[in-house]
Each structure stands twice: as C-alpha cells, then as structure tokens.
Design a protein around this motif. Sequence first.
Motif, PDB file in Angstrom:
ATOM      1  N   LEU A   1      27.968  -7.236  23.052  1.00  0.00           N
ATOM      2  CA  LEU A   1      29.386  -7.586  23.130  1.00  0.00           C
ATOM      3  C   LEU A   1      30.119  -7.160  21.863  1.00  0.00           C
ATOM      4  CD1 LEU A   1      31.640  -9.001  24.703  1.00  0.00           C
ATOM      5  CD2 LEU A   1      30.960 -11.138  23.596  1.00  0.00           C
ATOM      6  N   ILE A   2      29.479  -7.345  20.723  1.00  0.00           N
ATOM      7  CA  ILE A   2      30.088  -6.919  19.459  1.00  0.00           C
ATOM      8  C   ILE A   2      30.286  -5.406  19.440  1.00  0.00           C
ATOM      9  CG2 ILE A   2      29.691  -6.712  16.971  1.00  0.00           C
ATOM     10  CD1 ILE A   2      28.320  -9.434  17.080  1.00  0.00           C
TER      11      ILE A   2
ATOM     12  N   VAL B  59      30.604  -3.385  21.997  1.00  0.00           N
ATOM     13  CA  VAL B  59      31.593  -2.970  22.989  1.00  0.00           C
ATOM     14  C   VAL B  59      33.003  -3.250  22.495  1.00  0.00           C
ATOM     15  CG1 VAL B  59      32.483  -3.441  25.302  1.00  0.00           C
ATOM     16  CG2 VAL B  59      30.026  -3.188  24.942  1.00  0.00           C
ATOM     17  N   THR B  60      33.203  -4.381  21.833  1.00  0.00           N
ATOM     18  CA  THR B  60      34.552  -4.799  21.437  1.00  0.00           C
ATOM     19  C   THR B  60      34.965  -4.284  20.057  1.00  0.00           C
ATOM     20  OG1 THR B  60      33.644  -6.888  20.576  1.00  0.00           O
ATOM     21  CG2 THR B  60      34.446  -6.876  22.851  1.00  0.00           C
ATOM     22  N   THR B  61      34.020  -3.744  19.296  1.00  0.00           N
ATOM     23  CA  THR B  61      34.352  -3.230  17.961  1.00  0.00           C
ATOM     24  C   THR B  61      34.610  -1.730  18.031  1.00  0.00           C
ATOM     25  OG1 THR B  61      32.945  -4.891  16.897  1.00  0.00           O
ATOM     26  CG2 THR B  61      33.568  -2.959  15.589  1.00  0.00           C
ATOM     27  N   PRO B  62      35.780  -1.261  17.616  1.00  0.00           N
ATOM     28  CA  PRO B  62      36.021   0.189  17.582  1.00  0.00           C
ATOM     29  C   PRO B  62      35.038   0.862  16.615  1.00  0.00           C
ATOM     30  CG  PRO B  62      38.075  -1.039  17.310  1.00  0.00           C
ATOM     31  CD  PRO B  62      36.964  -2.031  17.173  1.00  0.00           C
TER      32      PRO B  62
END
Length: 282
Positions: free
Chosen positions: A130-131, A133-136
């Motif tokens: 999740l980190i 996926v959500t971190t550019p």
Amino acid sequence: MSGGDAIPEFSKAKSGDGQDVSLTNLSAFASGPGIKSGAEVAAILAVAVVIIGGIELALRIFHVPQYIMPPPSSIVYALFDEFPLIAPHLGYTLVELVSGFAIGAVVGLVMAAVITQFPFAEKIVAPYILILVTTPMLALVPLLILRFGFGYTPRIIAVALAAGPMVMINAATGFRRVDSAKIALARSYGASTLQIFWKIRAPMALPMILVGLMIGAIFGLLTAVGAEMVGGGFGLGNRLTSYSSMIQMPQFFAVVLILSTLGILIYVLFFLIGKKWASWET
C-alpha cells in the motif's frame, strides 16, 4: 495417477461472474469491433488530418510564438532533424524501462502467487505494498541518486518499484477470480495445491496478469522519464529538461511525441498478446 484418478481438463470459458467488460480488461481489446472496412480507415485518417491541420492553421493565423506552442509541421521537422541526437537517449530510456520492468514484473508475479496461496503472508506485506502504491516513486529518486549515484541503478530501481505493485495487485486479483467449484472438483480428484495453481488459477488469471503487466509497463515508462528529469545526463527525460531550459519547443514536443509513441506501442503489444492468449475469456 491411474487413469481413473486423472485430473480433468477444465474449459477455459469465462465463468459466469457477471462482470462487465471494461477498458481495464484485455478481453475488451481482443473482442472489440475493430476496423472492418477501408471506409472506416479513411474516416479515421480524415479526422486526424482535420485536427492536425486545424491546429497548424490556427497557430499560424493567430501567430502563436513557437516558444509557446510550435505548429505540428515544426514538431515533425524537429523530430527528423534531431532524431540522430535523440536516438541514444531513447536507447538509455529503453534500457531502464526494460530492466526495471522485468525485475518488478517477476517480483510482482511471485508475490501475487505467494499471497494467494498463503493468506497470512498478505497480512504481512499488504501495508508495504500500500505504501509503494500510494507513494510517488519520483519522491524517492533523489534518495536513490544520493545512495547509488547518477547512473542506471537508481532509475531501474525506481521503475521496478513503480511496476511491481501494479503487476502484483492485478495478478493476485486474477488468481482469486477462479470459480471455487473448479478448485473443489480438482481437489476431489486428488490435485495438489501446485497442480491447482498451474492448471486452474494461472490460466484463468492470464487476462488480469496481462492487464497488470500493461499498467506496470506504462507506470514504469512514466517513472523512468521522471527519474531522468530529476537527475542524470542522459535519457529522454533529460532531453525534455534540456530542450525546455533552452526554449527549444519543437524539439521538446518531438520528444513528447516519441514518449507518446512508446506508450501506444506498450498498449498495442499487450493488446496483441491478450488477443492471442487471453481472447478466450469472452
């Protein structure tokens, strides 16, 4: 196994799950209406000519400066004129994309298989995925450059980190979209977990795996170009930064055109693979 205990071959027809076909499903690509006549081809080309010609005419009528928006003819001329200088940078970007995507895809597929077979593993790795996926990924590029320098390594790592989670999420979704009745029937014939995975889960998950690979490749391309813009002296992203700083907008848009073509080629590649190997889903 004896002949009476052989595992039955299951049909690859789509199980009736009632799911709509969408642009995120390669079965839509494989079963689309397609181009059926020369008239359709002519209509498509005519619309393209009208749009491009209209933009060219409008920019020249209103005398829009090239440093704001160059006309399409200037972009095409710059593409052919500058291509010998751009080509090596295109090669650098492709090396980063292919290397990082290969690493990310392999890791993503392995992780998808593991969390599908061992649900407890998903609880462990899910927060980290999740980190990612959500971190550019571009936010991590300066840190990677600080650690690994300005060469290929930080860019390949960034591409892998961008592509891997996309492949894993879609592949895991595909592995879980198998009709439970087929798995129960296979187990009643004595199939092992590995046999069920390779003969049922993997074939049925192929359309979603291809979707994940396509999305991962596109995300990888975007990340590679962004990483080249952040730091380093080579790659198409570096050319974008260089041309924009010198206000060479025809050359800038020529590079943008090359990047758009790469994205289209990625789409077409997975479309063709899906049409050949996953068209049975529909």
